[in-house]
Design an enzyme around this catalytic site. Sequence first.
Site, mmCIF file in Angstrom:
data_model
loop_
_atom_site.group_PDB
_atom_site.id
_atom_site.type_symbol
_atom_site.label_atom_id
_atom_site.label_comp_id
_atom_site.label_asym_id
_atom_site.label_seq_id
_atom_site.Cartn_x
_atom_site.Cartn_y
_atom_site.Cartn_z
ATOM 1 N N CYS A 93 27.909 4.626 -14.588
ATOM 2 C CA CYS A 93 28.315 3.788 -13.461
ATOM 3 C C CYS A 93 29.826 3.527 -13.487
ATOM 4 O O CYS A 93 30.586 4.454 -13.209
ATOM 5 C CB CYS A 93 27.486 2.513 -13.450
ATOM 6 N N HIS A 185 22.040 3.725 -14.469
ATOM 7 C CA HIS A 185 22.101 3.082 -15.790
ATOM 8 C C HIS A 185 20.961 3.551 -16.699
ATOM 9 O O HIS A 185 19.925 2.875 -16.780
ATOM 10 C CB HIS A 185 22.008 1.556 -15.629
ATOM 11 N N GLU A 187 20.610 3.256 -19.744
ATOM 12 C CA GLU A 187 20.355 2.307 -20.846
ATOM 13 C C GLU A 187 19.347 1.234 -20.439
ATOM 14 O O GLU A 187 18.844 0.507 -21.289
ATOM 15 C CB GLU A 187 21.673 1.672 -21.317
#
Length: 222
Positions: A93, A185, A187
């Site tokens: 991002c 994202h 994660e």
Amino acid sequence: MTASRRSALPTTGSRPRVGVLAVQGAFAEHERALSASGAAPVQLRSGEGLDGIYGLVIPGGESTTLRIVARDSGLVEALRDAVAGGMPVLGTCAGLIALADQILGGDPPLIGGLDVTVRRNAYGSQVASFEATVESDVPGESAIDAIFIRAPQIARVGAGVEVLARYAGTPVAVRQGTLVGTAFHPELTDDRRFHEWLVNAARARREQMGTILGEERRVGAQ
Ligand code: GLN
């Protein structure tokens, strides 16, 4: 330690140290994802911390904040050198924005190295966040459950850049050599393939650096 104990409980030494840029944004989730993928995550706040680091995550957050925070610290220059030196980097991002060679709207590149053009906050308004299934372009790979938070759009992809995934036909994950950028994202979901790629690349780099160091020692000893 016996071999069986070693395989059951990997020592920190066997895990490549992977830095997570921790000057702003969401880095705790990246640390967790890296640990789960076999790395020893290290928080990075200055360019000096790059010693002994074999891979790097540039997390999401605000690229403008990163620009301001990193401006006078020499961090950007250190990161540029690391990228130029072949450091494997995963930029997510705002991290993708930091790696992009071109940012639409007048901002100069921050770190650069990835031959793409990005448009910040391109998916709707500043608050637009959504979850979507994105198609992988990598043969044999399954679709990716992706979370987008005020995500940038990859508006142009250079000739040497491989598209890894697309959303509605537009690239949302790309790779060029040792640099991977995602508009979303990874994660924040349990899909570890991007972090696993980084950890594998970091392992390869550690091996390569060890070989170079060994050769230098041998040359030095002659
Ligand atoms: N909108 C942010 C920027 O332009 C990126 C958002 C994010 O990293 N989640 O820097």
